[in-house]
Design a protein around this motif. Structure first.
Motif, mmCIF file in Angstrom:
data_model
loop_
_atom_site.group_PDB
_atom_site.id
_atom_site.type_symbol
_atom_site.label_atom_id
_atom_site.label_comp_id
_atom_site.label_asym_id
_atom_site.label_seq_id
_atom_site.Cartn_x
_atom_site.Cartn_y
_atom_site.Cartn_z
ATOM 1 N N PRO A 142 0.846 -1.198 0.000
ATOM 2 C CA PRO A 142 0.000 0.000 0.000
ATOM 3 C C PRO A 142 0.884 1.251 0.000
ATOM 4 N N LEU A 143 0.325 2.344 -0.423
ATOM 5 C CA LEU A 143 1.083 3.582 -0.574
ATOM 6 C C LEU A 143 1.733 4.025 0.741
ATOM 7 N N ARG A 144 1.056 3.806 1.854
ATOM 8 C CA ARG A 144 1.591 4.245 3.147
ATOM 9 C C ARG A 144 2.871 3.505 3.529
ATOM 10 N N GLU A 145 3.168 2.378 2.873
ATOM 11 C CA GLU A 145 4.371 1.605 3.169
ATOM 12 C C GLU A 145 5.472 1.806 2.141
ATOM 13 N N ARG A 146 5.199 2.568 1.099
ATOM 14 C CA ARG A 146 6.197 2.735 0.035
ATOM 15 C C ARG A 146 7.220 3.795 0.414
ATOM 16 N N GLU A 147 8.448 3.560 -0.009
ATOM 17 C CA GLU A 147 9.528 4.492 0.281
ATOM 18 C C GLU A 147 9.836 5.403 -0.898
ATOM 19 N N ASP A 148 9.120 5.222 -1.999
ATOM 20 C CA ASP A 148 9.383 6.000 -3.208
ATOM 21 C C ASP A 148 8.270 7.002 -3.498
ATOM 22 N N LEU A 149 7.669 7.548 -2.450
ATOM 23 C CA LEU A 149 6.528 8.451 -2.628
ATOM 24 C C LEU A 149 6.909 9.705 -3.412
ATOM 25 N N ASP A 150 8.086 10.267 -3.171
ATOM 26 C CA ASP A 150 8.522 11.448 -3.937
ATOM 27 C C ASP A 150 8.573 11.132 -5.431
ATOM 28 N N TRP A 151 9.165 9.990 -5.767
ATOM 29 C CA TRP A 151 9.270 9.575 -7.166
ATOM 30 C C TRP A 151 7.889 9.373 -7.779
ATOM 31 N N LEU A 152 6.997 8.722 -7.021
ATOM 32 C CA LEU A 152 5.653 8.438 -7.521
ATOM 33 C C LEU A 152 4.863 9.726 -7.737
ATOM 34 N N ILE A 153 4.969 10.663 -6.818
ATOM 35 C CA ILE A 153 4.290 11.956 -6.977
ATOM 36 C C ILE A 153 4.814 12.669 -8.226
ATOM 37 N N ALA A 154 6.115 12.627 -8.433
ATOM 38 C CA ALA A 154 6.703 13.254 -9.627
ATOM 39 C C ALA A 154 6.175 12.609 -10.898
ATOM 40 N N ARG A 155 6.049 11.272 -10.888
ATOM 41 C CA ARG A 155 5.517 10.568 -12.064
ATOM 42 C C ARG A 155 4.061 10.953 -12.332
ATOM 43 N N LEU A 156 3.283 11.046 -11.277
ATOM 44 C CA LEU A 156 1.870 11.411 -11.447
ATOM 45 C C LEU A 156 1.734 12.866 -11.908
ATOM 46 N N LEU A 157 2.593 13.729 -11.417
ATOM 47 C CA LEU A 157 2.589 15.128 -11.877
ATOM 48 C C LEU A 157 2.969 15.215 -13.357
ATOM 49 N N ALA A 158 3.897 14.371 -13.775
ATOM 50 C CA ALA A 158 4.364 14.400 -15.166
ATOM 51 C C ALA A 158 3.238 14.081 -16.146
ATOM 52 N N ARG A 159 2.234 13.367 -15.686
ATOM 53 C CA ARG A 159 1.084 13.078 -16.550
ATOM 54 C C ARG A 159 0.337 14.344 -16.954
ATOM 55 N N HIS A 160 0.520 15.406 -16.199
ATOM 56 C CA HIS A 160 -0.205 16.658 -16.436
ATOM 57 C C HIS A 160 0.672 17.716 -17.094
ATOM 58 N N GLN A 161 1.755 17.299 -17.739
ATOM 59 C CA GLN A 161 2.679 18.239 -18.379
ATOM 60 C C GLN A 161 1.988 19.103 -19.428
ATOM 61 N N ASP A 162 1.008 18.536 -20.126
ATOM 62 C CA ASP A 162 0.321 19.304 -21.163
ATOM 63 C C ASP A 162 -0.551 20.415 -20.580
ATOM 64 N N GLU A 163 -0.722 20.409 -19.265
ATOM 65 C CA GLU A 163 -1.536 21.432 -18.603
ATOM 66 C C GLU A 163 -0.666 22.534 -17.998
ATOM 67 N N GLY A 164 0.608 22.605 -18.380
ATOM 68 C CA GLY A 164 1.463 23.691 -17.920
ATOM 69 C C GLY A 164 2.497 23.308 -16.894
ATOM 70 N N ALA A 165 3.026 22.109 -16.942
ATOM 71 C CA ALA A 165 4.100 21.668 -16.053
ATOM 72 C C ALA A 165 3.843 22.039 -14.597
ATOM 73 N N PRO A 166 2.893 21.367 -13.945
ATOM 74 C CA PRO A 166 2.576 21.693 -12.557
ATOM 75 C C PRO A 166 3.766 21.455 -11.620
ATOM 76 N N VAL A 167 3.896 22.318 -10.645
ATOM 77 C CA VAL A 167 4.957 22.216 -9.644
ATOM 78 C C VAL A 167 4.296 22.278 -8.277
ATOM 79 N N LEU A 168 4.734 21.426 -7.374
ATOM 80 C CA LEU A 168 4.187 21.424 -6.019
ATOM 81 C C LEU A 168 4.984 22.353 -5.113
ATOM 82 N N ALA A 169 4.266 23.099 -4.318
ATOM 83 C CA ALA A 169 4.917 23.884 -3.274
ATOM 84 C C ALA A 169 5.428 22.915 -2.210
ATOM 85 N N PRO A 170 6.497 23.262 -1.504
ATOM 86 C CA PRO A 170 7.016 22.362 -0.467
ATOM 87 C C PRO A 170 5.958 21.953 0.560
#
Length: 195
Positions: A142-170
Protein backbone atom coordinates in the motif's frame (compact mmCIF):
# COMPACT_ATOMS: atom_id res chain seq x y z
CA UNK A 1 -5.22 -3.57 -1.32
CA UNK A 2 -7.46 -1.81 -3.75
CA UNK A 3 -5.88 1.02 -5.70
CA UNK A 4 -2.23 0.02 -5.18
CA UNK A 5 -1.53 -0.17 -8.90
CA UNK A 6 -1.85 -3.87 -9.72
CA UNK A 7 -2.99 -3.12 -13.26
CA UNK A 8 -0.24 -0.51 -13.76
CA UNK A 9 2.32 -3.13 -12.73
CA UNK A 10 0.75 -5.76 -15.00
CA UNK A 11 0.78 -3.34 -17.95
CA UNK A 12 4.43 -2.45 -17.25
CA UNK A 13 5.33 -6.15 -17.25
CA UNK A 14 3.51 -6.59 -20.58
CA UNK A 15 5.16 -3.51 -22.10
CA UNK A 16 8.63 -4.64 -21.07
CA UNK A 17 8.00 -8.14 -22.47
CA UNK A 18 7.73 -6.72 -26.00
CA UNK A 19 4.98 -9.24 -26.80
CA UNK A 20 3.37 -8.21 -30.09
CA UNK A 21 -0.21 -8.81 -28.93
CA UNK A 22 -2.52 -6.68 -26.85
CA UNK A 23 -2.73 -6.21 -23.10
CA UNK A 24 -6.26 -7.26 -22.12
CA UNK A 25 -7.37 -6.50 -18.56
CA UNK A 26 -10.39 -8.27 -17.09
CA UNK A 27 -11.84 -7.49 -13.68
CA UNK A 28 -13.32 -10.86 -12.70
CA UNK A 29 -15.29 -9.27 -9.85
CA UNK A 30 -16.95 -6.68 -12.09
CA UNK A 31 -18.48 -9.01 -14.68
CA UNK A 32 -21.79 -10.57 -13.60
CA UNK A 33 -21.50 -14.33 -13.10
CA UNK A 34 -24.13 -14.91 -15.78
CA UNK A 35 -21.99 -13.10 -18.40
CA UNK A 36 -18.42 -13.91 -17.43
CA UNK A 37 -18.20 -17.13 -19.46
CA UNK A 38 -19.31 -15.48 -22.71
CA UNK A 39 -17.11 -12.44 -22.01
CA UNK A 40 -14.00 -14.55 -21.45
CA UNK A 41 -14.51 -17.34 -23.96
CA UNK A 42 -16.64 -15.66 -26.61
CA UNK A 43 -19.38 -17.41 -28.57
CA UNK A 44 -20.44 -18.42 -32.05
CA UNK A 45 -23.49 -16.96 -33.82
CA UNK A 46 -26.69 -18.42 -32.36
CA UNK A 47 -24.84 -20.08 -29.47
CA UNK A 48 -27.61 -19.08 -27.08
CA UNK A 49 -30.75 -16.94 -26.96
CA UNK A 50 -29.76 -13.29 -27.10
CA UNK A 51 -26.32 -13.94 -28.61
CA UNK A 52 -25.10 -11.42 -31.16
CA UNK A 53 -25.89 -12.49 -34.72
CA UNK A 54 -22.20 -12.46 -35.70
CA UNK A 55 -20.96 -14.06 -32.49
CA UNK A 56 -18.24 -12.49 -30.41
CA UNK A 57 -14.56 -13.07 -29.79
CA UNK A 58 -13.86 -13.54 -26.09
CA UNK A 59 -11.35 -11.56 -24.06
CA UNK A 60 -9.06 -14.59 -23.78
CA UNK A 61 -8.82 -14.82 -27.56
CA UNK A 62 -8.40 -11.02 -27.78
CA UNK A 63 -5.20 -11.44 -25.76
CA UNK A 64 -3.73 -14.00 -28.19
CA UNK A 65 -0.08 -13.10 -28.74
CA UNK A 66 -0.18 -10.70 -25.81
CA UNK A 67 -1.03 -10.64 -22.13
CA UNK A 68 -4.25 -11.50 -20.33
CA UNK A 69 -4.52 -9.79 -16.95
CA UNK A 70 -7.15 -11.31 -14.68
CA UNK A 71 -7.73 -8.88 -11.83
CA UNK A 72 -9.53 -10.24 -8.77
CA UNK A 73 -9.10 -13.82 -9.98
CA UNK A 74 -10.15 -14.96 -6.50
CA UNK A 75 -13.69 -13.83 -7.34
CA UNK A 76 -13.95 -16.07 -10.42
CA UNK A 77 -16.73 -18.67 -10.11
CA UNK A 78 -15.50 -22.25 -9.50
CA UNK A 79 -17.09 -23.64 -12.68
CA UNK A 80 -15.26 -21.09 -14.77
CA UNK A 81 -11.97 -21.83 -13.03
CA UNK A 82 -11.92 -25.32 -14.56
CA UNK A 83 -12.43 -23.89 -18.08
CA UNK A 84 -9.63 -21.38 -17.47
CA UNK A 85 -7.34 -24.15 -16.26
CA UNK A 86 -7.92 -26.01 -19.53
CA UNK A 87 -7.08 -22.87 -21.53
CA UNK A 88 -3.82 -22.50 -19.64
CA UNK A 89 -2.91 -26.20 -19.77
CA UNK A 90 -3.74 -26.75 -23.44
CA UNK A 91 -3.01 -23.27 -24.88
CA UNK A 92 -6.36 -23.25 -26.63
CA UNK A 93 -9.80 -21.74 -26.14
CA UNK A 94 -13.21 -23.07 -27.12
CA UNK A 95 -15.88 -20.39 -27.61
CA UNK A 96 -19.41 -21.20 -26.46
CA UNK A 97 -21.14 -23.18 -29.18
CA UNK A 98 -17.91 -24.23 -30.92
CA UNK A 99 -16.97 -27.86 -31.54
CA UNK A 100 -13.27 -27.30 -31.95
CA UNK A 101 -10.81 -25.29 -29.86
CA UNK A 102 -8.75 -22.43 -31.26
CA UNK A 103 -5.01 -22.37 -30.51
CA UNK A 104 -3.58 -19.38 -28.72
CA UNK A 105 -0.41 -18.11 -27.09
CA UNK A 106 -0.62 -15.67 -24.24
CA UNK A 107 1.03 -14.66 -21.03
CA UNK A 108 -1.22 -14.68 -18.00
CA UNK A 109 -0.93 -12.25 -15.13
CA UNK A 110 -3.42 -12.33 -12.30
CA UNK A 111 -4.06 -10.32 -9.17
CA UNK A 112 -6.19 -10.65 -6.09
CA UNK A 113 -6.80 -8.80 -2.88
CA UNK A 114 -7.80 -12.15 -1.39
CA UNK A 115 -5.54 -14.83 0.05
CA UNK A 116 -5.78 -17.46 -2.69
CA UNK A 117 -4.16 -20.16 -0.54
CA UNK A 118 -6.88 -19.64 2.07
CA UNK A 119 -9.55 -19.84 -0.65
CA UNK A 120 -8.03 -23.16 -1.77
CA UNK A 121 -8.24 -24.50 1.81
CA UNK A 122 -11.88 -23.37 1.98
CA UNK A 123 -12.68 -25.10 -1.33
CA UNK A 124 -13.54 -21.81 -3.07
CA UNK A 125 -10.56 -21.77 -5.45
CA UNK A 126 -9.25 -24.75 -7.42
CA UNK A 127 -5.95 -26.03 -6.09
CA UNK A 128 -4.69 -27.01 -9.56
CA UNK A 129 -5.47 -23.51 -10.91
CA UNK A 130 -3.77 -21.97 -7.87
CA UNK A 131 -0.53 -23.79 -8.69
CA UNK A 132 -0.86 -22.84 -12.36
CA UNK A 133 -1.22 -19.09 -11.66
CA UNK A 134 1.10 -18.92 -8.65
CA UNK A 135 4.43 -19.39 -10.46
CA UNK A 136 5.81 -16.04 -9.28
CA UNK A 137 4.20 -13.82 -6.67
CA UNK A 138 4.70 -10.09 -6.30
CA UNK A 139 3.19 -8.19 -3.43
CA UNK A 140 2.34 -4.60 -4.21
CA UNK A 141 2.55 -2.64 -0.96
CA UNK A 142 0.00 0.00 0.00
CA UNK A 143 1.08 3.58 -0.57
CA UNK A 144 1.59 4.25 3.15
CA UNK A 145 4.37 1.61 3.17
CA UNK A 146 6.20 2.74 0.04
CA UNK A 147 9.53 4.49 0.28
CA UNK A 148 9.38 6.00 -3.21
CA UNK A 149 6.53 8.45 -2.63
CA UNK A 150 8.52 11.45 -3.94
CA UNK A 151 9.27 9.57 -7.17
CA UNK A 152 5.65 8.44 -7.52
CA UNK A 153 4.29 11.96 -6.98
CA UNK A 154 6.70 13.25 -9.63
CA UNK A 155 5.52 10.57 -12.06
CA UNK A 156 1.87 11.41 -11.45
CA UNK A 157 2.59 15.13 -11.88
CA UNK A 158 4.36 14.40 -15.17
CA UNK A 159 1.08 13.08 -16.55
CA UNK A 160 -0.20 16.66 -16.44
CA UNK A 161 2.68 18.24 -18.38
CA UNK A 162 0.32 19.30 -21.16
CA UNK A 163 -1.54 21.43 -18.60
CA UNK A 164 1.46 23.69 -17.92
CA UNK A 165 4.10 21.67 -16.05
CA UNK A 166 2.58 21.69 -12.56
CA UNK A 167 4.96 22.22 -9.64
CA UNK A 168 4.19 21.42 -6.02
CA UNK A 169 4.92 23.88 -3.27
CA UNK A 170 7.02 22.36 -0.47
CA UNK A 171 4.02 22.57 1.91
CA UNK A 172 1.83 20.71 -0.61
CA UNK A 173 4.45 17.97 -0.98
CA UNK A 174 4.66 17.65 2.82
CA UNK A 175 0.86 17.38 3.03
CA UNK A 176 0.82 14.65 0.38
CA UNK A 177 3.56 12.72 2.17
CA UNK A 178 1.81 13.03 5.55
CA UNK A 179 -1.52 11.61 4.33
CA UNK A 180 -2.17 7.86 4.90
CA UNK A 181 -3.75 7.32 1.44
CA UNK A 182 -6.34 4.63 2.23
CA UNK A 183 -7.30 4.70 -1.48
CA UNK A 184 -3.65 4.22 -2.42
CA UNK A 185 -2.38 5.31 -5.86
CA UNK A 186 -5.91 5.74 -7.20
CA UNK A 187 -6.62 8.31 -4.45
CA UNK A 188 -3.26 10.06 -4.89
CA UNK A 189 -3.69 10.29 -8.67
CA UNK A 190 -7.16 11.77 -8.25
CA UNK A 191 -5.95 14.28 -5.66
CA UNK A 192 -3.18 15.45 -8.02
CA UNK A 193 -5.56 15.64 -10.98
CA UNK A 194 -8.04 17.73 -9.01
CA UNK A 195 -5.28 20.04 -7.73
Amino acid sequence: ETGVGKEYLARAIHDSSQRPGRFVAVNCAAIPESLIESELFGYLPGAYTGAAAKGRKGLIEESDGGTLFLDEIGDMPLALQSRLLRVLAESEVTPIGANAPRPLRLSLLSASHRDLAALVREGRFREDLYYRVNAATLTVPPLREREDLDWLIARLLARHQDEGAPVLAPAALMALKAHSWPGNIRELANAIAVA
